[in-house]
Design a protein around this motif. Structure first.
Motif, PDB file in Angstrom:
ATOM      1  N   ASP A   1      -6.336   2.103   2.302  1.00 20.42           N
ATOM      2  CA  ASP A   1      -6.269   0.910   1.451  1.00 20.42           C
ATOM      3  C   ASP A   1      -6.221  -0.381   2.257  1.00 20.42           C
ATOM      4  O   ASP A   1      -6.928  -1.346   1.988  1.00 20.42           O
ATOM      5  CB  ASP A   1      -4.949   0.966   0.672  1.00 20.42           C
ATOM      6  CG  ASP A   1      -5.176   1.114  -0.809  1.00 20.42           C
ATOM      7  OD1 ASP A   1      -6.166   1.761  -1.167  1.00 20.42           O
ATOM      8  OD2 ASP A   1      -4.354   0.593  -1.580  1.00 20.42           O
TER       9      ASP A   1
ATOM     10  N   SER B   1       0.830  -1.205   0.000  1.00 17.65           N
ATOM     11  CA  SER B   1       0.000   0.000   0.000  1.00 17.65           C
ATOM     12  C   SER B   1       0.866   1.258   0.000  1.00 17.65           C
ATOM     13  O   SER B   1       0.523   2.247  -0.630  1.00 17.65           O
ATOM     14  CB  SER B   1      -0.915   0.021   1.226  1.00 17.65           C
ATOM     15  OG  SER B   1      -1.804  -1.055   1.182  1.00 17.65           O
ATOM     16  N   LEU B   2       1.994   1.204   0.705  1.00 18.25           N
ATOM     17  CA  LEU B   2       2.869   2.376   0.781  1.00 18.25           C
ATOM     18  C   LEU B   2       3.521   2.652  -0.572  1.00 18.25           C
ATOM     19  O   LEU B   2       3.767   3.799  -0.933  1.00 18.25           O
ATOM     20  CB  LEU B   2       3.945   2.177   1.851  1.00 18.25           C
ATOM     21  CG  LEU B   2       3.457   2.232   3.310  1.00 18.25           C
ATOM     22  CD1 LEU B   2       4.575   1.847   4.267  1.00 18.25           C
ATOM     23  CD2 LEU B   2       2.925   3.621   3.661  1.00 18.25           C
TER      24      LEU B   2
ATOM     25  N   ASN C   1      -3.645   7.455   2.649  1.00 15.10           N
ATOM     26  CA  ASN C   1      -4.263   6.658   1.587  1.00 15.10           C
ATOM     27  C   ASN C   1      -3.881   5.185   1.685  1.00 15.10           C
ATOM     28  O   ASN C   1      -4.696   4.300   1.453  1.00 15.10           O
ATOM     29  CB  ASN C   1      -3.842   7.176   0.206  1.00 15.10           C
ATOM     30  CG  ASN C   1      -4.616   8.431  -0.158  1.00 15.10           C
ATOM     31  OD1 ASN C   1      -5.668   8.690   0.428  1.00 15.10           O
ATOM     32  ND2 ASN C   1      -4.094   9.195  -1.103  1.00 15.10           N
ATOM     33  N   ALA C   2      -2.609   4.962   2.022  1.00 19.09           N
ATOM     34  CA  ALA C   2      -2.138   3.581   2.136  1.00 19.09           C
ATOM     35  C   ALA C   2      -2.826   2.879   3.295  1.00 19.09           C
ATOM     36  O   ALA C   2      -3.232   1.715   3.195  1.00 19.09           O
ATOM     37  CB  ALA C   2      -0.617   3.566   2.322  1.00 19.09           C
TER      38      ALA C   2
ATOM     39  N   ASN D   1       0.538   4.001  -3.754  1.00 16.37           N
ATOM     40  CA  ASN D   1      -0.452   5.032  -3.535  1.00 16.37           C
ATOM     41  C   ASN D   1       0.076   6.418  -3.873  1.00 16.37           C
ATOM     42  O   ASN D   1      -0.255   7.403  -3.216  1.00 16.37           O
ATOM     43  CB  ASN D   1      -0.954   4.980  -2.096  1.00 16.37           C
ATOM     44  CG  ASN D   1      -2.231   4.162  -1.996  1.00 16.37           C
ATOM     45  OD1 ASN D   1      -3.271   4.589  -2.454  1.00 16.37           O
ATOM     46  ND2 ASN D   1      -2.119   2.973  -1.437  1.00 16.37           N
TER      47      ASN D   1
ATOM     48  N   ILE E   1       0.707   9.125   4.629  1.00 16.11           N
ATOM     49  CA  ILE E   1       0.446   7.743   4.199  1.00 16.11           C
ATOM     50  C   ILE E   1      -1.017   7.361   4.422  1.00 16.11           C
ATOM     51  O   ILE E   1      -1.383   6.191   4.325  1.00 16.11           O
ATOM     52  CB  ILE E   1       1.364   6.715   4.906  1.00 16.11           C
ATOM     53  CG1 ILE E   1       1.134   6.723   6.417  1.00 16.11           C
ATOM     54  CG2 ILE E   1       2.832   6.948   4.568  1.00 16.11           C
ATOM     55  CD1 ILE E   1       1.647   5.482   7.108  1.00 16.11           C
TER      56      ILE E   1
ATOM     57  N   VAL F   1       3.053  11.181  -2.812  1.00 15.45           N
ATOM     58  CA  VAL F   1       2.922  11.715  -1.451  1.00 15.45           C
ATOM     59  C   VAL F   1       3.057  10.568  -0.443  1.00 15.45           C
ATOM     60  O   VAL F   1       3.765  10.675   0.565  1.00 15.45           O
ATOM     61  CB  VAL F   1       1.562  12.432  -1.268  1.00 15.45           C
ATOM     62  CG1 VAL F   1       1.371  12.854   0.181  1.00 15.45           C
ATOM     63  CG2 VAL F   1       1.497  13.658  -2.176  1.00 15.45           C
ATOM     64  N   THR F   2       2.378   9.451  -0.739  1.00 12.19           N
ATOM     65  CA  THR F   2       2.455   8.305   0.154  1.00 12.19           C
ATOM     66  C   THR F   2       3.885   7.768   0.236  1.00 12.19           C
ATOM     67  O   THR F   2       4.390   7.453   1.315  1.00 12.19           O
ATOM     68  CB  THR F   2       1.506   7.188  -0.335  1.00 12.19           C
ATOM     69  OG1 THR F   2       0.206   7.731  -0.473  1.00 12.19           O
ATOM     70  CG2 THR F   2       1.475   6.049   0.648  1.00 12.19           C
TER      71      THR F   2
ATOM     72  N   GLY G   1       5.811  10.009   2.351  1.00  9.35           N
ATOM     73  CA  GLY G   1       5.385   9.762   3.731  1.00  9.35           C
ATOM     74  C   GLY G   1       6.030   8.495   4.275  1.00  9.35           C
ATOM     75  O   GLY G   1       6.452   8.441   5.428  1.00  9.35           O
TER      76      GLY G   1
END
Lengths: 333, 333
Positions: free
Chosen positions: B273, A252-253, B269-270, A256, B267, A259-260, A263
């Motif tokens: 998810d 997921s990191l 969004n991750a 995405n 993070i 930005v993710t 992050g």
């Protein structure tokens, strides 16, 4: 001088990870001899001849037990395998402990059939130490799969041995002991667990009652005793869920957007913290409790680090004469 | 018109979360009547009288079964409890299905002793649907704790019922069925699992062999059949590990300084998810398979969302006449 017999062939990263770990640990364990069993050529490729001294010996063997081998058959037919010859060294008093990353079933068979059960112990049990949520103490689980069929009296003996280990090796005073069951109340579980509950309650142990699967990692107990079948399921379910979650988080990191991803770089410290907390390496390997010498296993995928800690763990078990004291305890019963 | 009997008193967020879920789901289930059982005053505080129409009925009851109550005793002594009266409605043909978030043991007892076993089913089994790593299909586990003692033939029946559910309700063609065991080989496990393996192999099911605890969440199978004792341990170990890891991650993100905190925001969004992927709510509740009507349970801590999905799940089970077809299947055997 303590002597540890080391199966240099078992595990994905053998023999290199094993040899690296030994070279790292030697300065910290000056009174220990490391006896490597395995393919001489393969060992020599990693271990220069000039490093072989009175702390490091190589015993060449011609066979190897694979993960696919049927355990009991393998130890009977592969008599010159690194694992079997190492076990024989312990049996014959030429070494004091056995370490391997190879076929778990075969290692258990080496422990039980070659090195032998301690008199008074009905069934040896396999005991790892796992991390817990709110302390760095961890806890012991026993049995996680050496036995498919369990009787109540085995569970009592496993609990007694694990509590002794928690006290002597992990330094926990009066360790709490719990029974893994399908509910909190004393009458929970099948007849084996109901009977085991009574035996634990009547024992000298600091028995705190039943715990359920969701409480295993919370630090509620220092020792969790369990039947070998569901212990195996519990251990693997825990490992599997941790692996699935961490892989999914990583995915997921990475998927995405920018930005993710940025992050993800910024939370490095938190991830490092988390890794540290649930780092199983520092607790060493899983010990087959109830045989005549320390028989210790680490995961087949282990690299140098867990092996290093496992060798130190074996050193401590020998220094504290854990097995000798267990023998004495159970012979008096 | 389908009629669902709803225990409005069980669970931490009762009755509000239940009533909110019903009000949300009513437009999507126009042919369903929701019959709420519980404390009239408490229900009325959340549910205005003008919302009570031909799709929503309240049956006042004077007692409640608590989580601490001993299940079988509770259903015998608390005859006017919301759960027992709801179960009686199903038994007497005044409702078609039972839903509760209350005491799991008591709900199982209501299912088995009041609503009754399907003829030909030896033991009902509790069956949740859980998410898996690489698809949104999920998988069914059965039994996760309705039975402390398991016989091989129970496992076969559970597998057959779960495969039928996977096909009819989850739309999986020829669902894969695996046996949870302590190793991959066919001779693994105790005598119960060895025998269950043979029964599954000889059945008409799409049996893919044994799976181990670490494979449960990987999507390797559509149905995992297991003995009720270790099924309970496996389910709780999985839930417990997930909870411990996610809490620890949250702690680490909050306690590693400003950069980490900022990274944590980035993070989002991750994390969203990940939450979505392992969202158990959308699969609905755990079904007690093998009784004469759908008896479905969601977690006692559930809020509106899982209840909403569970009501839709019950609607589908009734629409597909799942129980009727199971009855027919097993009466022919």
């Amino acid at each position: 001088m303590k002597r540890i017999a080391i199966d240099a062939m078992g595990g994905e990263n053998a023999p290199k990870a094993i040899i690296d770990a030994i070279i790292k640990v030697i300065p910290e364990m000056p009174d220990t001899k490391f006896i490597l069993f395995g393919d001489k050529e393969k060992i020599r490729q990693t271990l220069p001849a000039d490093q072989i001294n009175d702390q490091l010996e190589v015993v060449p063997t011609s066979q190897m037990i694979n993960d696919e081998d049927e355990p009991v058959k393998a130890i009977r037919t592969k008599k010159d395998s690194s694992m079997v010859v190492a076990a024989r060294y312990v049996k014959e008093g030429k070494a004091d402990a056995l370490f391997s990353m190879g076929n778990t079933g075969a290692l258990l068979a080496c422990g039980i059939f070659i090195i032998g059960r301690i008199k008074g112990i009905a069934r040896p049990g396999l005991m790892p130490t796992l991390p817990v949520q709110n302390s760095d103490k961890g806890y012991n689980l026993i049995d996680v799969g050496a036995n498919a069929q369990t009787k109540p009296e085995y569970i009592l003996q496993w609990a007694e041995m694990a509590a002794f280990y928690a006290e002597k090796i992990r330094g926990i005073v009066h360790p709490r002991v719990a029974l893994l069951n399908n509910g909190a109340e004393s009458d929970k579980g099948d007849s084996v667990h109901q009977e085991a509950y009574k035996l634990l309650q009547d024992s000298d142990l600091n028995f705190i009652g039943n715990i359920e699967g969701n409480e295993l990692m919370t630090g509620k107990t220092d020792v969790a005793a369990m039947d070998g079948f569901s212990g195996n399921i519990a251990l693997k379910s825990i490992e599997g869920m941790a692996s699935v979650l961490l892989h999914s988080l990583k995915d997921s990191l990475l998927n995405n957007g920018l930005v993710t991803k940025l992050g993800a770089l910024m939370i490095k410290n938190a991830v490092y913290d988390l890794k540290n907390k649930y780092d199983t390496a520092r607790y060493g390997g899983a010990v087959l409790m109830g045989v005549n010498a320390p028989v210790v296993k680490t995961h087949g995928r282990s690299n140098e680090r867990p092996i290093y800690y496992t060798l130190k763990q074996i050193g401590k078990i020998l220094d504290e004469n854990l097995i000798g004291e267990i023998k004495e305890k159970f012979s008096q019963k």
